[in-house]
Design a protein around this motif. Structure first.
Motif, PDB file in Angstrom:
ATOM      1  N   ARG A   1       0.835  -1.213   0.000  1.00 45.68           N
ATOM      2  CA  ARG A   1       0.000   0.000   0.000  1.00 45.68           C
ATOM      3  C   ARG A   1       0.869   1.262   0.000  1.00 45.68           C
ATOM      4  O   ARG A   1       0.543   2.247  -0.663  1.00 45.68           O
TER       5      ARG A   1
ATOM      6  N   PHE B   1       2.080   1.783  -3.551  1.00 47.94           N
ATOM      7  CA  PHE B   1       1.004   2.344  -4.383  1.00 47.94           C
ATOM      8  C   PHE B   1       0.839   3.844  -4.093  1.00 47.94           C
ATOM      9  O   PHE B   1       0.631   4.639  -5.011  1.00 47.94           O
ATOM     10  N   GLU B   2       0.953   4.224  -2.831  1.00 47.77           N
ATOM     11  CA  GLU B   2       0.842   5.638  -2.454  1.00 47.77           C
ATOM     12  C   GLU B   2       1.953   6.459  -3.106  1.00 47.77           C
ATOM     13  O   GLU B   2       1.717   7.540  -3.641  1.00 47.77           O
TER      14      GLU B   2
ATOM     15  N   ARG C   1       1.108   6.927  -6.747  1.00 45.18           N
ATOM     16  CA  ARG C   1       0.064   7.944  -6.948  1.00 45.18           C
ATOM     17  C   ARG C   1       0.645   9.353  -6.848  1.00 45.18           C
ATOM     18  O   ARG C   1       0.210  10.259  -7.554  1.00 45.18           O
TER      19      ARG C   1
ATOM     20  N   PRO D   1       4.640  -3.179  -7.305  1.00 42.75           N
ATOM     21  CA  PRO D   1       3.528  -3.484  -8.208  1.00 42.75           C
ATOM     22  C   PRO D   1       3.751  -3.103  -9.666  1.00 42.75           C
ATOM     23  O   PRO D   1       2.866  -3.278 -10.480  1.00 42.75           O
TER      24      PRO D   1
ATOM     25  N   ASP E   1       2.402  -1.913 -15.171  1.00 43.29           N
ATOM     26  CA  ASP E   1       1.671  -2.509 -14.045  1.00 43.29           C
ATOM     27  C   ASP E   1       1.847  -4.016 -14.026  1.00 43.29           C
ATOM     28  O   ASP E   1       1.726  -4.676 -15.056  1.00 43.29           O
TER      29      ASP E   1
ATOM     30  N   GLU F   1      -3.817  -1.891  -8.010  1.00 51.32           N
ATOM     31  CA  GLU F   1      -4.113  -1.460  -6.645  1.00 51.32           C
ATOM     32  C   GLU F   1      -5.528  -1.891  -6.264  1.00 51.32           C
ATOM     33  O   GLU F   1      -6.467  -1.670  -7.010  1.00 51.32           O
TER      34      GLU F   1
END
Length: 80
Positions: free
Chosen positions: A46, A49-50, A53, A66, A73, A77
């Motif tokens: 996570r 992923f943050e 972003r 990821p 990709d 997510e």
């Protein structure tokens, strides 16, 4: 990256009879000794992923990454 290595290795071996391609059937995410393995891989994923972003550069070694090094990709997510 793990995503493209197999097709390229197989194509190279098919094109050149002197090439032997040996494919590791296990993802480096699972067995790579260079990657840290925590008790909470979901939290690490996570966080990665943050960072993606926020468009932060991906560098260093993540427990689970990821995306490939080129940004393709590999894992999507989760929405939850």
């Amino acid at each position: 990256s793990d995503v493209i290595t197999s097709p390229i290795g197989r194509a190279w071996a098919a094109a050149d009879k002197k090439v032997v391609f040996i494919e590791n059937p296990h993802s480096r995410v699972v067995v790579d000794p260079n990657r840290k393995h925590d008790d909470d891989p979901e939290s690490s994923l996570r966080q990665c992923f943050e960072r993606l972003r926020r468009k932060e550069p991906i560098k260093g070694v993540d427990e689970i990454r990821p995306v490939t090094f080129s940004g393709e990709d590999v894992l999507l997510e989760p929405s939850e």
